[in-house]
Write a protein that holds these residues in place. Sequence first.
Motif, PDB file in Angstrom:
ATOM      1  N   VAL A  63     -60.577  57.446  64.539  1.00  0.00           N
ATOM      2  CA  VAL A  63     -61.467  58.307  65.302  1.00  0.00           C
ATOM      3  C   VAL A  63     -62.239  59.124  64.275  1.00  0.00           C
ATOM      4  O   VAL A  63     -61.647  59.750  63.396  1.00  0.00           O
ATOM      5  CB  VAL A  63     -60.697  59.228  66.273  1.00  0.00           C
ATOM      6  N   CYS A  64     -63.580  59.077  64.369  1.00  0.00           N
ATOM      7  CA  CYS A  64     -64.393  59.730  63.343  1.00  0.00           C
ATOM      8  C   CYS A  64     -65.630  60.371  63.948  1.00  0.00           C
ATOM      9  O   CYS A  64     -66.008  60.097  65.084  1.00  0.00           O
ATOM     10  CB  CYS A  64     -64.806  58.715  62.278  1.00  0.00           C
ATOM     11  N   ARG A  65     -66.249  61.215  63.166  1.00  0.00           N
ATOM     12  CA  ARG A  65     -67.539  61.791  63.555  1.00  0.00           C
ATOM     13  C   ARG A  65     -68.599  60.700  63.492  1.00  0.00           C
ATOM     14  O   ARG A  65     -68.479  59.738  62.741  1.00  0.00           O
ATOM     15  CB  ARG A  65     -67.913  62.925  62.614  1.00  0.00           C
ATOM     16  N   ASP A  66     -69.655  60.883  64.263  1.00  0.00           N
ATOM     17  CA  ASP A  66     -70.736  59.898  64.306  1.00  0.00           C
ATOM     18  C   ASP A  66     -71.329  59.623  62.926  1.00  0.00           C
ATOM     19  O   ASP A  66     -71.696  58.495  62.619  1.00  0.00           O
ATOM     20  CB  ASP A  66     -71.851  60.364  65.248  1.00  0.00           C
ATOM     21  N   ILE A  67     -71.387  60.634  62.085  1.00  0.00           N
ATOM     22  CA  ILE A  67     -72.026  60.503  60.777  1.00  0.00           C
ATOM     23  C   ILE A  67     -71.308  59.513  59.849  1.00  0.00           C
ATOM     24  O   ILE A  67     -71.922  58.926  58.971  1.00  0.00           O
ATOM     25  CB  ILE A  67     -72.183  61.885  60.090  1.00  0.00           C
ATOM     26  N   VAL A  68     -70.021  59.313  60.036  1.00  0.00           N
ATOM     27  CA  VAL A  68     -69.283  58.389  59.170  1.00  0.00           C
ATOM     28  C   VAL A  68     -69.019  57.034  59.831  1.00  0.00           C
ATOM     29  O   VAL A  68     -68.367  56.178  59.240  1.00  0.00           O
ATOM     30  CB  VAL A  68     -67.948  59.004  58.660  1.00  0.00           C
ATOM     31  N   LEU A  69     -69.552  56.826  61.026  1.00  0.00           N
ATOM     32  CA  LEU A  69     -69.332  55.565  61.735  1.00  0.00           C
ATOM     33  C   LEU A  69     -69.864  54.366  60.954  1.00  0.00           C
ATOM     34  O   LEU A  69     -69.116  53.440  60.644  1.00  0.00           O
ATOM     35  CB  LEU A  69     -69.971  55.600  63.128  1.00  0.00           C
TER      36      LEU A  69
END
Length: 115
Positions: A63-69
Amino acid sequence: MKKIEAIIRKTKFEEVKDALLSSDIDWFEYHDVHGIGQSRQERIYRGVQYSTDVIERVAITIVCRDIVLAPTVQVILKVAHTGNVGDGRIFVSDMIDVYSIRTGESGDTVLRDKK
């Protein structure tokens, strides 16, 4: 926030794990899985015939922030690739919220990233 679920070959897990940790992903979960897909081929390895639908696999959940997707997906695509049937799949879905059980905080600030 996004949830990445990658099903990869068990033989590629250590390489993918090391690459994810090197790319600043500081937490993920994994477990052994079995599944059957549409693509099936008979192969012979050291004189033993086997089917590609029984290759051992590992499921990785991040589960990650959009910026590291995008960088995270690219790491998995690059390192898990063999070019053969059965390399796996990556699934990406939206996450509505996340909560820290310890602090009670919610939202993407609960997720650490070093970017």
